[in-house]
Scaffold this active site. Structure first.
Site, PDB file in Angstrom:
ATOM      1  N   ARG A  21      -3.492  10.294   4.942  1.00 50.77           N
ATOM      2  CA  ARG A  21      -2.083  11.367   5.067  1.00 50.77           C
ATOM      3  C   ARG A  21      -1.615  11.272   3.943  1.00 50.77           C
ATOM      4  NH1 ARG A  21      -0.919  14.251   9.132  1.00 50.77           N
ATOM      5  NH2 ARG A  21       1.054  14.349   8.000  1.00 50.77           N
TER       6      ARG A  21
ATOM      7  N   ARG B 287      -8.131  -0.415   5.846  1.00 52.53           N
ATOM      8  CA  ARG B 287      -7.558   0.667   5.044  1.00 52.53           C
ATOM      9  C   ARG B 287      -6.075  -0.261   4.534  1.00 52.53           C
ATOM     10  NH1 ARG B 287      -5.464   4.591   8.792  1.00 52.53           N
ATOM     11  NH2 ARG B 287      -4.105   4.984   6.921  1.00 52.53           N
TER      12      ARG B 287
ATOM     13  N   ARG C 164       1.767  14.561  12.843  1.00 56.90           N
ATOM     14  CA  ARG C 164       2.332  14.523  11.742  1.00 56.90           C
ATOM     15  C   ARG C 164       2.289  15.480  10.869  1.00 56.90           C
ATOM     16  NH1 ARG C 164       0.048   8.599   9.945  1.00 56.90           N
ATOM     17  NH2 ARG C 164       1.835   8.635   8.685  1.00 56.90           N
TER      18      ARG C 164
ATOM     19  N   CYS D 295      -4.124  12.535  13.234  1.00 56.85           N
ATOM     20  CA  CYS D 295      -3.968  11.022  13.346  1.00 56.85           C
ATOM     21  C   CYS D 295      -3.941  10.487  14.608  1.00 56.85           C
ATOM     22  CB  CYS D 295      -2.745  10.698  12.441  1.00 56.85           C
ATOM     23  SG  CYS D 295      -2.533   9.100  12.123  1.00 56.85           S
TER      24      CYS D 295
ATOM     25  N   LYS E 286       0.716  -1.276  -0.157  1.00 58.62           N
ATOM     26  CA  LYS E 286       0.000  -0.017  -0.062  1.00 58.62           C
ATOM     27  C   LYS E 286       0.878   1.398   0.026  1.00 58.62           C
ATOM     28  CE  LYS E 286      -1.826   1.530   4.228  1.00 58.62           C
ATOM     29  NZ  LYS E 286      -1.405   2.935   4.276  1.00 58.62           N
ATOM     30  N   ASN E 287       1.646   1.131   0.915  1.00 55.76           N
ATOM     31  CA  ASN E 287       2.656   2.454   0.947  1.00 55.76           C
ATOM     32  C   ASN E 287       3.696   2.927  -0.182  1.00 55.76           C
ATOM     33  OD1 ASN E 287       1.157   3.188   3.206  1.00 55.76           O
ATOM     34  ND2 ASN E 287       2.943   2.780   4.846  1.00 55.76           N
TER      35      ASN E 287
ATOM     36  N   ASP F 116       5.697   0.744  11.983  1.00 56.42           N
ATOM     37  CA  ASP F 116       4.482   0.025  11.428  1.00 56.42           C
ATOM     38  C   ASP F 116       4.493  -1.427  11.914  1.00 56.42           C
ATOM     39  OD1 ASP F 116       3.606   2.407  10.494  1.00 56.42           O
ATOM     40  OD2 ASP F 116       3.987   1.797   8.351  1.00 56.42           O
TER      41      ASP F 116
HETATM   42  C1  UD1 Z   1       5.232   6.742   6.173  1.00 56.13           C
HETATM   43  C2  UD1 Z   1       4.235   5.555   6.186  1.00 56.13           C
HETATM   44  C3  UD1 Z   1       3.387   5.209   7.854  1.00 56.13           C
HETATM   45  C4  UD1 Z   1       4.930   4.889   8.604  1.00 56.13           C
HETATM   46  C5  UD1 Z   1       5.764   6.256   8.461  1.00 56.13           C
HETATM   47  C6  UD1 Z   1       7.164   5.807   9.059  1.00 56.13           C
HETATM   48  C7  UD1 Z   1       3.031   5.912   4.219  1.00 56.13           C
HETATM   49  C8  UD1 Z   1       1.772   6.482   3.464  1.00 56.13           C
HETATM   50  N1  UD1 Z   1       3.069   6.140   5.572  1.00 56.13           N
HETATM   51  O1  UD1 Z   1       4.325   7.813   6.880  1.00 56.13           O
HETATM   52  O2  UD1 Z   1       2.970   4.156   7.557  1.00 56.13           O
HETATM   53  O3  UD1 Z   1       4.378   4.841   9.967  1.00 56.13           O
HETATM   54  O4  UD1 Z   1       6.201   6.491   7.125  1.00 56.13           O
HETATM   55  O5  UD1 Z   1       7.700   4.807   8.404  1.00 56.13           O
HETATM   56  O6  UD1 Z   1       3.823   5.807   3.686  1.00 56.13           O
HETATM   57  N2  UD1 Z   1       8.026  14.322  10.454  1.00 56.13           N
HETATM   58  C9  UD1 Z   1       8.356  15.791  10.683  1.00 56.13           C
HETATM   59  N3  UD1 Z   1       8.216  16.677   9.561  1.00 56.13           N
HETATM   60  C10 UD1 Z   1       7.580  16.126   8.522  1.00 56.13           C
HETATM   61  C11 UD1 Z   1       7.476  14.979   8.108  1.00 56.13           C
HETATM   62  C12 UD1 Z   1       7.546  13.896   9.195  1.00 56.13           C
HETATM   63  O7  UD1 Z   1       8.695  16.052  11.804  1.00 56.13           O
HETATM   64  O8  UD1 Z   1       7.570  17.107   7.732  1.00 56.13           O
HETATM   65  C13 UD1 Z   1       8.209  13.424  11.499  1.00 56.13           C
HETATM   66  C14 UD1 Z   1       6.986  12.604  12.007  1.00 56.13           C
HETATM   67  O9  UD1 Z   1       6.019  13.404  12.663  1.00 56.13           O
HETATM   68  C15 UD1 Z   1       7.504  11.406  12.346  1.00 56.13           C
HETATM   69  C16 UD1 Z   1       8.695  11.276  11.541  1.00 56.13           C
HETATM   70  O10 UD1 Z   1       9.136  12.291  10.962  1.00 56.13           O
HETATM   71  O11 UD1 Z   1       7.955  11.555  13.879  1.00 56.13           O
HETATM   72  C17 UD1 Z   1       8.392  10.130  10.482  1.00 56.13           C
HETATM   73  O12 UD1 Z   1       7.486  10.612   9.588  1.00 56.13           O
HETATM   74  P1  UD1 Z   1       7.153   9.977   8.067  1.00 56.13           P
HETATM   75  O13 UD1 Z   1       8.443   9.546   7.686  1.00 56.13           O
HETATM   76  O14 UD1 Z   1       7.062  11.487   7.390  1.00 56.13           O
HETATM   77  O15 UD1 Z   1       5.926   9.651   8.182  1.00 56.13           O
HETATM   78  P2  UD1 Z   1       4.793   9.460   6.909  1.00 56.13           P
HETATM   79  O16 UD1 Z   1       5.598   9.583   5.580  1.00 56.13           O
HETATM   80  O17 UD1 Z   1       3.782  10.454   7.249  1.00 56.13           O
END
Ligand code: UD1
Length: 424
Positions: A94, A401, A123, A118, A22-23, A309
């Protein structure tokens, strides 16, 4: 509202085939906005998030047509100024944020709702904005929307690390913008997750020039134009990992076909440390546990570390391990919604800041529980499979989902599980 009813206490045994990731599929679907020709994707799982992304792309003028056997054909119009990703869709998923980079690169404008809150914690999207701004995009937040405009983006050097390391969808977004930028882009502290690698491979097939795939430093030479391509999405390492943990937790013997060893080595290593046998066999991973698992300390980390995850699922398995385990969350420090529900089943878990201390107990007992988010729901299913008696898990729409045909696959492994409709 659907619920799952599980009668626990049976060892899972046999073979199960993992679906497409999915991701990986979600950002790749968003990449269709960049292409002049059709993007033919194979191995796309039939899941709610995928359908939601299809609807979102539809709002942006992209047709996403599902064919038989997990194939999807996405076609973006050669000219379109549609650029609004509405809150009504963005609040439910998201990954919708992944349209931001492609819209900026291809259409020079975007109005993308900030994604909804979330259950697994904050996030933010600051790293997405930082990277796109470095490429020359003007981005403002107004009335809950990211409003973006730009002429052609320009290559730039940037550092995309945040307080919790790299960002998976942040890297995806900036990469998708950089491939059509003018000149060279260097993304430092890029996410190395297999899903980001898969996206990069698709972009390469479309004509992008990317070096360093799978490393924390991506170097992109911008091109003027990207075409369509055909691609098979990688197998879902989180779904595969969930079955492997379920196999070990029920002291079973489970072979997950399609599970990729290198994508799952962090988990494989942990399963071995708790006393399960894990082996690589011809395009599959087999796990076998003959006795009670041992306690262990687990810390989630960016890839290739133990994935956040799979944290909830592993914690469920550790509730009946021999001894005390400490599970530390380094990616989403508040991701412990499953702790209270596991407690209803007799688990002894104490949460301490961004860690949980798990005192292994001999056996869980079935109880009515409620799913709070996707992976927490999977943890409750694993706990239910281990428990004595009947567990009813409500709000399973979270599971839908991210897991394709979960009950069917688990039944094939010998689980007693059925879906019921609870009138509420
Ligand atoms: C993706 C995955 C999710 C997984 C996560 C971490 C998808 C659709 N979802 O989510 O299932 O749990 O990676 O492996 O692929 N952060 C910031 N600033 C930002 C973005 C993120 O500080 O602009 C922080 C987040 O709060 C978190 C960490 O970075 O603490 C990692 O988040 P991120 O890798 O961005 O997660 P997602 O891409 O949303």
């Amino acid at each position: 509202m659907d619920a799952l009813v599980v009668t626990g206490g049976r060892r899972l045994t046999g073979q199960v085939k993992v679906s497409g990731a999915k991701n990986a599929a979600l950002p790749i679907m968003a990449a269709s906005i960049l292409a002049d020709g059709p993007l033919v994707l194979k191995g796309v799982p039939d899941l709610r998030d995928i359908r939601t992304m299809g609807r979102l792309l539809g709002k942006l003028g992209v047709s996403a047509e599902r064919k038989r056997g997990g194939t999807m054909v996405l076609k973006s119009p050669s000219r379109s100024n549609r650029s609004r990703a509405p809150y009504e869709i963005m609040k439910t998923m998201r990954a919708g944020i992944c349209v931001l980079g492609p819209l900026m690169a291809r259409r020079g404008r975007a109005e993308v709702s900030l994604p909804g809150g979330c259950a697994i914690g904050d996030r933010p999207v600051d790293l997405h904005l930082k990277g796109l701004r470095a490429l020359g995009a003007r981005l403002e937040i107004e009335h809950g929307y990211i409003i973006g405009s730009c002429r052609r983006l320009r290559g730039a050097e940037m550092y995309l690390g945040g307080p919790f390391g790299s960002s998976v969808t942040g890297t995806a977004n900036v990469l998708m913008a950089a491939v059509l930028a003018d000149g060279t882009t260097v993304i430092d502290c890029a996410a190395c997750e297999p899903e980001v690698q898969d996206l990069a491979r698709v972009l390469e097939k479309m004509g992008a020039r990317i070096a360093g795939i799978g490393s924390p430093r991506l170097v992109v030479e911008g091109v003027d134009h990207l075409g369509g391509c055909e691609h098979t999405v990688i197998p879902d390492r989180i779904e595969a990992g969930t079955f492997l943990v379920a196999g070990a937790a029920t002291r079973g013997d489970v072979t997950v076909e399609g599970a990729r060893w290198n994508d799952l080595f962090g988990l494989v290593n942990t399963l071995r440390e708790v006393g399960a046998e894990a082996e690589r066999c011809d395009g599959a991973i087999r796990v076998c546990a003959r006795r009670r698992l041992r306690s262990i300390d687990v810390t989630t980390l960016p890839f290739p570390g133990f994935p956040t995850d799979l944290q909830a699922q592993m914690m469920a398995a550790l509730t009946t391990a021999d001894g005390i385990s400490v599970v530390t969350e380094k990616i989403f420090p508040d991701r412990f919604m499953h702790v209270a529900e596991l407690g209803r089943m007799g688990a002894r878990i104490r949460k301490q800041a961004s860690a949980a201390v798990v005192h292994g107990t001999e056996q869980l007992s079935g109880a009515p529980v409620m799913a709070s988010d996707l992976r927490a729901s999977a943890a409750l299913v694993i706990a239910a499979l281990m428990a004595r008696g009947k567990t009813t898990i409500s709000r399973v729409y979270h599971l839908d989902r991210g897991y394709e045909h979960l009950e069917k696959k688990l039944r094939r492994l010998g689980a007693t599980i059925r879906r019921v409709n609870l009138k509420s």
